[in-house]
Every structure is written in C-alpha cells, then in structure tokens.
Design a protein around this motif. Structure first.
Motif, short mmCIF file in Angstrom:
data_model
loop_
_atom_site.label_atom_id
_atom_site.label_comp_id
_atom_site.label_asym_id
_atom_site.label_seq_id
_atom_site.Cartn_x
_atom_site.Cartn_y
_atom_site.Cartn_z
N TYR A 115 0.87 -1.17 0.00
CA TYR A 115 0.00 0.00 0.00
C TYR A 115 0.91 1.22 0.00
O TYR A 115 1.82 1.33 0.82
N SER A 140 -2.82 10.69 -2.04
CA SER A 140 -3.40 9.51 -2.69
C SER A 140 -3.07 8.25 -1.91
O SER A 140 -2.11 8.20 -1.13
N SER A 151 -2.69 4.14 -2.90
CA SER A 151 -2.59 3.23 -4.06
C SER A 151 -2.27 1.82 -3.62
O SER A 151 -1.70 1.59 -2.54
N HIS A 152 -2.62 0.87 -4.47
CA HIS A 152 -2.24 -0.53 -4.31
C HIS A 152 -1.21 -0.83 -5.39
O HIS A 152 -1.49 -0.71 -6.58
N CYS A 153 0.02 -1.20 -4.98
CA CYS A 153 1.12 -1.38 -5.93
C CYS A 153 1.57 -2.82 -5.96
O CYS A 153 1.67 -3.49 -4.92
N CYS A 163 1.42 0.86 -9.92
CA CYS A 163 0.52 1.25 -8.84
C CYS A 163 -0.83 1.65 -9.40
O CYS A 163 -0.92 2.34 -10.43
N GLU A 164 -1.88 1.25 -8.74
CA GLU A 164 -3.24 1.63 -9.10
C GLU A 164 -3.80 2.52 -7.99
O GLU A 164 -3.95 2.09 -6.85
N VAL A 165 -4.08 3.78 -8.34
CA VAL A 165 -4.61 4.73 -7.35
C VAL A 165 -6.03 4.33 -6.98
O VAL A 165 -6.89 4.14 -7.84
N LYS A 166 -6.28 4.21 -5.67
CA LYS A 166 -7.59 3.79 -5.18
C LYS A 166 -8.39 4.95 -4.57
O LYS A 166 -9.61 4.91 -4.53
N THR A 168 -8.13 9.47 -3.70
CA THR A 168 -7.38 10.74 -3.70
C THR A 168 -8.13 11.76 -2.85
O THR A 168 -9.34 11.61 -2.58
#
Length: 706
Positions: A297, A307, A309-311, A317-320, A322
C-alpha cells in the motif's frame, strides 16, 4: 451566568401532547375574544402550543393586530440525521428521512439520583457536528451535558428531558417510562442543538448565535431517579479512540532526500501507526508484507493531492483514493498523522485530531508487516514514527528461577561463564544511572557479537548493532526511548532467533528494537558493560524453560545409594551415554563429580545447593581442594529433604556441560575449551548431611573391577 432556556411541556415522552381546555367549543358564540382557536381547542395569548402542527416548532398564540390573534410557529422541527447505512429511508410528512439501524455497539453509563453528571472522558469528534443515538431508562429527569471540558464548565449546554415529573423538556445554555428504555437522538451542528425521539423530528431545539466549543458528553439523572444510558457507537464518534496521537514513549527518527524506498527493521505489531512529518516535498509511506516492494500500500501525503494506491511493484501502482490536501505538511513545523490498516482490508489515513482524508477497503487485505518511506527526488522529509509497544503476555517477565546479580562501572564487557544452549531468550532487570550495554556473542570475547545499548534520559537513543570488535560496530536499528533508563529495577527481554531475528523489549510489551541478520551469529554467551565511570546493577535470569525433551523416564533398574560423607563415592559403573539422570533427596548441599577416572585428580564438580536463594555451581577441579567455578545459578529450594527430585547432566564431546532439572532446560552451562573425558560419576554430601541418591543402570555399561 448567562442562561437561555427553551421549554417544551410534555405529558410523557411516549405521547407528546398539549394541555386542553376543560370544555369544548361546539358553539362558536362561546369562543372568547382574546386568544386562538384551533378545532375545539382554545389557546390564551402567549400560550405555547405543542404538537398542533407536527412539523413546526416553537409555536404560540400571538397578537398579530388589534384584538386579532394567530398561532405563529417560529421554526420547523429539526429532522433526525440520516445514518450512512440507511439504504431505503422512509420519508415522513415533514420531509424527514429515517430508517431503523442496528448499531454495532453501545457504551453504557449508570447515573445516580443526585443530578451529578458522568462524563465520557474521550473527546468527541466535532468536525461536521455531533450526532448521537442513545437509549435511556429512568423514571424522570434525564439530563445530557455538552461541555468544552470532561467536567462541569461555566459555559455548557444542558438538555433536560422529562423533568419536573415528566412534564417538561428544556435546553439550557450556562419522559421517561421506567419499565422500558426510550430511544432518542441528539444533534449539534452549526450552533443548532436538537433532540428527538427515534425516527421522529425533534421535540425540542435551540440555535445559539455564539455556539460553545463542545468537546465532551455527560449524562445525569436526578430527583430520586437513577438511570441507565446506552450511547450507540460512541467510541467511533470520539477523537480519543481514533484520531488523537498518544505520547511517544519510543520512536524512530527518519530522514530522506530520495525517492528510493527504505524500510525499517522493526516489524509492525499494531494495526495503527502514529507519526509526525516535517517536509519540503511530498512524503511517501509504504505498508508491506515484505521489504522487497513486491506488493504494497502506497500513501502519498502532499500539499496538493494526496493519494492511496495498491502497488504490485514500485512502478505498477493503481490509485484507489485521492483527496485535495492543501498545506497539510510544512517545511518549518512538524504535523501529526495517524494511519490504520485493518485486518479486514480497510486502510485509513488522517491528520491528528481529524477524521480520515484517505480511506479505501481492499477486498484482499495485505498482511502488513513492514513500514517504508521515501520522498520526491531532491526533496527533504523528516518523519518521527512511534514504535507502538503493545501489552503482550508472551513478553511478561515471570519469576526468576535462577537470578544472577552483577554490577559494573566500566565500558569493558564482562562475559558470564554461562552459555545459552537451546534457550533463545534472555530476561533481566536493570537499576542504572547510565547507559547499559549487552553483548550476545558466539564466544566469550569481543571478536564478533550483537550489541544492544539501553539508553538513559528523555531522548536517549537505544541501538542494536552488529560489531566485529569493540570499536567497529554497525548500527542496524535505533529507537529514541523516553526514560527507558535511568530507574529502579526495570525489566527487559531479548530474543535471538536462529534465523537471525533479534528483538529487544520492555517487560510485558512488544519490542522497541528489531533487526533481522541475513547472516545470523550463533549466540552462546552473554556480556555486559556500561559507560566509563557509570553505574549499573543487573539481575539476569539464567533461566530454565519447561520442555518435554528433558522429562526423565521411569527408572527400570534403579541404583539407590546413601551418604553422610563429604568425600566422593564413585559408582562401580562406567557411563554409557553423554547424559546421566538421577534423583536426589537431601537436607544439605549435594556435590556430583564427573571425571576420566574414579579419583579426585581432575574432574567437573556440580554442586546442587539446598535452601532458598542458594548458589548452585559448575566447577573445573584439579583436585578436591583446587576448584575453579565456571558457571553458577541462584536457585530456590531446588532440592528437598522430604522428596526425591530429578536432575540430568549432559556432557558433549566438544566440552559443553549442561545441568538441568527433570522436565526443564538447563539452568547451568559451561563449555570447556579443553574438555575432559567423562567416564565415571561420584557423589558426596557437603558438610556430612544425609543424602539419598538414585541412578538408573541404563546410563551405565560396565561394572568396575579392581
């Protein structure tokens, strides 16, 4: 004291009604001139009118022109707040939405009959307003206080429900059915305070043009009526449980000027982190099951857009989530933050004393173990991370079975003639006015070892280092420990796992120092020191641990002997294996001899001491009167004059000698660099007392013949 009162006349909280004129007015000729008429009810000038118009509040009969009166309502009733869990609300005639919610928890309070407020000591979360659901069970006179302090204040709000015998409800600035609880709600937002029955608009409200800075909640009952209160989900509505930062008793100070990820060695033991940031650029926080960035995380705290994110790697990384967070960090002052990662997968990030500004639910929660940090390239960030020390029963220091006291005033390590064997945990108490140094080494010298420094003072820096000699130490973990020393008899523990994990902690708490050595040392010996001209008293527990590996099996061929002599009597059998077991009953010290021959020329002597706080010893003897103590342990009542107690001695060809009790690991050990052949065993009664000792023939092979 300035006082404003809003009053509502009630018959009972179950059925709010108004006072009625004794007769009706079917004949319009009988209607009085001065007053208001509604249906068959007459209201005199200035009379408050309740429940006539269900959605209006503060209604009364007012003069609107000469000899003309009209019912005037000054405000609408306040709608109950809508819980976010309400999926299909019911909208009533007043346009208020409500639905039944099953609350997860209640915080309970009991109040006495003396009108004394009981305050909840956690501070309420006031951002956005205060919204509470509650039940109260009392005959009459229920009071709620909203106060700036966790006690009565000169300026506060008091809501009285069902006072004066269930006839009145009031809101002051500065009805209760006894057979069942009455469910109500309370809200305070933007200066407006309102109270209502569950699922209904308010039955009383008040708007303050200069609202009090409310932070705490109190409850009371009076007029010979006690009460039982249940406040729904109160813990989640307070700062004290979620958003306040606690005092940092142990913390690490971290700095970075790079976007390279750095992980600390302390494993996270709590799902909650607290930290302070001072930075000129964005701060990156990493929560990971490992220290290799394989899946993390990633939280970016920024003065523009923060932000979560799950990386799956540093660059994937995918921003979850913001949030716009202007001026959230500063380069000139530190700012407090909290972070929670629940086992359920919920991740929350917030500022000190505030609700989360980032929140995301991971359907496949990571098993977070490590904390990492970074900043943007060329930036600067300073982080103070609290090392949470949770109470943990596995780290409670129990009674010392084999306490050993030492004292030092020098910075030269003194090594004990005791080796750890299979025990990978050390417990000790310290009374010191200066820093204390502990060495864990494969040898009884400073060639290579782990060094733990327990620091004194409010900002002492405790460290865990890998040393190649006394003057070449590489610090692997640091923690600023507030007043861990000096002090009187403070307990500590150290665990050194064969896999290389070294943890250091206080009595009953999780570790404040941790490091995993990729090339672990084989820890055998213990050393201690302090600073030059310092002063440290240490009590070590050279302890034994219960273990079925050391249970003595039933003797099939017992060999019993007795003695009242302090001269050794040697058995006529030669030892078969490297372990011998026996039972002792004696009212005095007992001595065992292990040697290559059946004489006292050179041998190992093990003395089992009788009595409390007695000193057992393991010695290397060159004759009976020339013995050099190599290991010792203070024991309490290890032998008895009324029952036989089991012991074992193990002597390894490498020179390691271990001594233990039946069912326990060794309480005394020493490794002889020039080991003796241990072929024969003898016994003696120190000072000539009565000794009864039993061996088993299975431990011997041949009968001695002259």
């Amino acid at each position: 004291m300035e006082l404003f009162v809003v009053m509502l006349t009630i018959a009972s909280l179950g059925s709010l009604s108004v006072a009625q004129y004794a007769g009706g007015y079917d004949d319009p000729k009988l209607v009085p001139v001065n007053g208001c008429l509604s249906g068959k009810r007459f209201y005199s000038p200035g009379q408050r009118i309740n429940d006539l118009i269900s959605c209006e509040d503060q209604c009364r009969c007012d003069l609107i022109s000469e000899n003309e009166y009209e019912i005037i309502c000054r405000s609408r009733r306040v709608c109950p707040f809508v819980d976010s869990r309400c999926v299909q609300p019911i909208v009533d005639e007043c346009g208020c939405s409500h639905c039944d919610i099953r609350f997860d928890s209640y915080v309970n309070f009991n109040t006495d009959k003396f009108y004394q407020f009981v305050y909840y000591q956690n501070q309420l979360e006031t951002e956005g307003g205060i919204f509470l659901n509650f039940r109260v069970n009392t005959k009459r006179d229920a009071y709620i206080a909203l106060s700036p302090e966790p006690q009565d204040s000169t300026t506060m709000y008091v809501v009285g429900v069902g006072i004066y015998g269930n006839r009145l409800s009031v809101i002051r600035r500065c009805i209760i059915n006894s057979r069942k609880s009455t469910e109500m709600w309370l809200s305070f937002a933007n200066g407006q305070l309102a109270v209502g029955l569950a699922g209904e608009p308010s039955f009383i409200s008040y708007t303050d043009s200069e609202p009090i800075d409310v932070k705490y909640l109190g409850m009371a009952t009076g007029w010979a009526s006690s009460g039982f209160w249940q406040i729904a989900e109160l813990d989640s509505k307070t700062i004290g449980s979620n958003f306040l930062l606690s005092e940092f008793t142990s913390y690490v100070s971290l700095t970075t000027t790079t976007d390279d990820y750095v992980y600390i060695d302390n494993k996270l033991v709590s799902e909650r982190l607290e930290f302070y940031i001072q930075a000129s650029s964005d701060v990156i926080i990493l929560l990971s099951p490992t220290k290799d960035n394989s899946e993390v995380y990633k939280i970016v705290i920024s003065n523009s857009v923060s932000s979560l994110s799950h990386c799956h790697s540093k660059d994937d990384c995918e921003v979850k989530e913001t949030a716009y967070t202007q001026n959230i960090i500063s380069s000139t002052s530190r700012r407090g933050f909290w972070l929670v990662f629940h086992r359920s997968g919920l991740v929350e990030v917030g500022e000190e004393n505030k609700m989360p500004f980032l929140e995301w639910q991971d359907p496949y929660a990571l098993a977070v173990t490590y904390f990492g940090y970074a900043t943007t390239a060329g930036g600067y960030a300073s982080i103070e991370l609290s090392i949470v020390e949770l109470p943990q029963t596995q780290h409670l220091i129990g009674e010392f079975k084999a306490p050993f006291d030492v004292k030092t005033t020098t910075n030269d390590f003194v090594y004990l003639d005791y080796s750890f064997g299979s025990d990978r945990r050390l417990e000790f108490y310290v009374t010191a006015s200066s820093d204390v140094y502990i060495s864990l080494s494969p040898f009884q010298n400073d060639t290579e070892f782990y060094q733990i420094i327990l620091a004194t003072g409010p900002s002492g820096i405790s460290t865990l280092s890998h040393c190649f000699d006394k003057y070449e130490c590489h610090v692997k973990a640091t923690t600023i420990t507030k007043d861990v020393l000096p002090g009187t008899r403070k307990g500590f523990w150290i665990v050194f796992d064969p896999a290389g994990q070294v943890d250091v902690g206080r009595d009953g708490l999780s570790p404040f120092l941790s490091w995993e050595d990729p090339y672990p040392l084989e820890v055998n010996y213990l050393g201690y020191a302090t600073i030059t001209n310092g002063n440290a008293d240490i009590t070590f527990n050279l302890k034994e641990a219960k273990s079925s590996n050391y249970d003595i099996k039933e003797f099939q061929n017992p060999l019993p002997f007795t003695s009242t002599s302090d001269d050794y009597t040697y058995l006529g059998y030669q030892l078969k294996d490297r372990t011998v077991e026996f039972f002792i009953k004696a009212g005095n010290d007992v001595s065992i001899a292990l040697g290559p021959n059946r004489n006292d020329i050179e041998f190992y002597r093990i003395t089992f001491a009788y009595g409390s706080y007695a000193n057992c010893t393991l010695s290397h003897c060159f004759d009976k009167n020339d013995c050099h103590v190599k290991a010792w342990a203070i024991t309490d009542d290890i032998i008895s004059s009324t029952e036989s107690r089991g012991f074992w001695i193990k002597f390894n060809p490498s020179g390691k000698v271990d001594v233990g009790r039946d069912g326990y690991t060794a309480f005394m050990s020493w490794e002889d660099p020039y080991p003796l052949d241990t072929n024969y065993i003898g016994y003696a009664s120190v000072d000539g007392g009565n000794l009864a000792i039993i061996f088993d023939k299975r431990d011997f092979v041949t009968v001695y013949t002259k």
